[in-house]
Design a protein around this motif. Structure first.
Motif, short mmCIF file in Angstrom:
data_model
loop_
_atom_site.label_atom_id
_atom_site.label_comp_id
_atom_site.label_asym_id
_atom_site.label_seq_id
_atom_site.Cartn_x
_atom_site.Cartn_y
_atom_site.Cartn_z
N SER A 8 -65.64 55.21 36.73
CA SER A 8 -65.40 56.63 36.99
C SER A 8 -64.77 56.90 38.35
O SER A 8 -64.04 57.87 38.51
CB SER A 8 -66.72 57.41 36.89
N GLY A 9 -65.06 56.07 39.34
CA GLY A 9 -64.52 56.29 40.67
C GLY A 9 -65.24 57.37 41.45
O GLY A 9 -64.75 57.83 42.48
N LEU A 10 -66.39 57.78 40.97
CA LEU A 10 -67.18 58.79 41.67
C LEU A 10 -67.70 58.23 42.99
O LEU A 10 -67.86 57.02 43.14
CB LEU A 10 -68.35 59.27 40.81
N ASP A 11 -67.99 59.11 43.95
CA ASP A 11 -68.53 58.66 45.22
C ASP A 11 -69.75 57.78 44.99
O ASP A 11 -70.61 58.09 44.17
CB ASP A 11 -68.91 59.85 46.09
N HIS A 43 -58.82 55.79 42.23
CA HIS A 43 -58.84 56.63 41.04
C HIS A 43 -58.20 58.00 41.22
O HIS A 43 -57.71 58.58 40.27
CB HIS A 43 -60.29 56.88 40.59
N LYS A 44 -58.23 58.54 42.42
CA LYS A 44 -57.92 59.96 42.61
C LYS A 44 -56.44 60.31 42.54
O LYS A 44 -56.10 61.45 42.28
CB LYS A 44 -58.51 60.44 43.92
N GLN A 45 -55.56 59.37 42.78
CA GLN A 45 -54.12 59.65 42.67
C GLN A 45 -53.37 58.35 42.42
O GLN A 45 -53.85 57.29 42.76
CB GLN A 45 -53.59 60.35 43.93
N ALA A 92 -55.35 56.24 37.45
CA ALA A 92 -56.79 56.16 37.18
C ALA A 92 -57.08 55.24 35.99
O ALA A 92 -58.22 54.83 35.79
CB ALA A 92 -57.36 57.55 36.92
#
Length: 101
Positions: A8-11, A43-45, A92
């Motif tokens: 997911s790439g979440l913090d 993941h974010k860009q 991502a």
């Protein structure tokens, strides 16, 4: 966290490496057939990645039977030999490296 399946790439769900030449080694503990390696840098860009080298071996010391699956280090920055693979934009969805079993 490198092999936990969390994509997911979440913090708090990713490994952050400092700038400069870095490496990650994953020991599978036994000889295995590898069909592909999936990796995600960010993941974010979407970003372009340079000097990515993916190697496999059945030698725990990484001295013999080393096989390079991907290398876009065109100027040998990492000292593992100049690669011929192209730089790529990673999204991502990550990058799938064909290991050709």
């Amino acid at each position: 966290m490198l092999t936990d399946g969390e994509k997911s790439g979440l913090d708090g769900t990713y490994v952050e490496l400092p700038p400069g030449i870095q490496s990650v080694t994953i020991d599978l503990k036994e000889r295995c057939t590898i069909y592909a390696i999936a990796l995600w840098h960010f993941h974010k860009q979407a970003r372009v990645y340079f000097d990515v080298i993916v190697q496999v071996t059945d030698d725990p010391d990484f001295l013999t039977n080393v096989r390079t699956l991907f290398n876009n280090d065109h100027d040998n920055t990492a000292g593992l030999g100049a690669g011929k693979d192209l730089n790529y934009v990673e999204t991502a969805e990550g990058r799938l490296i064909d290991a050709k079993a």
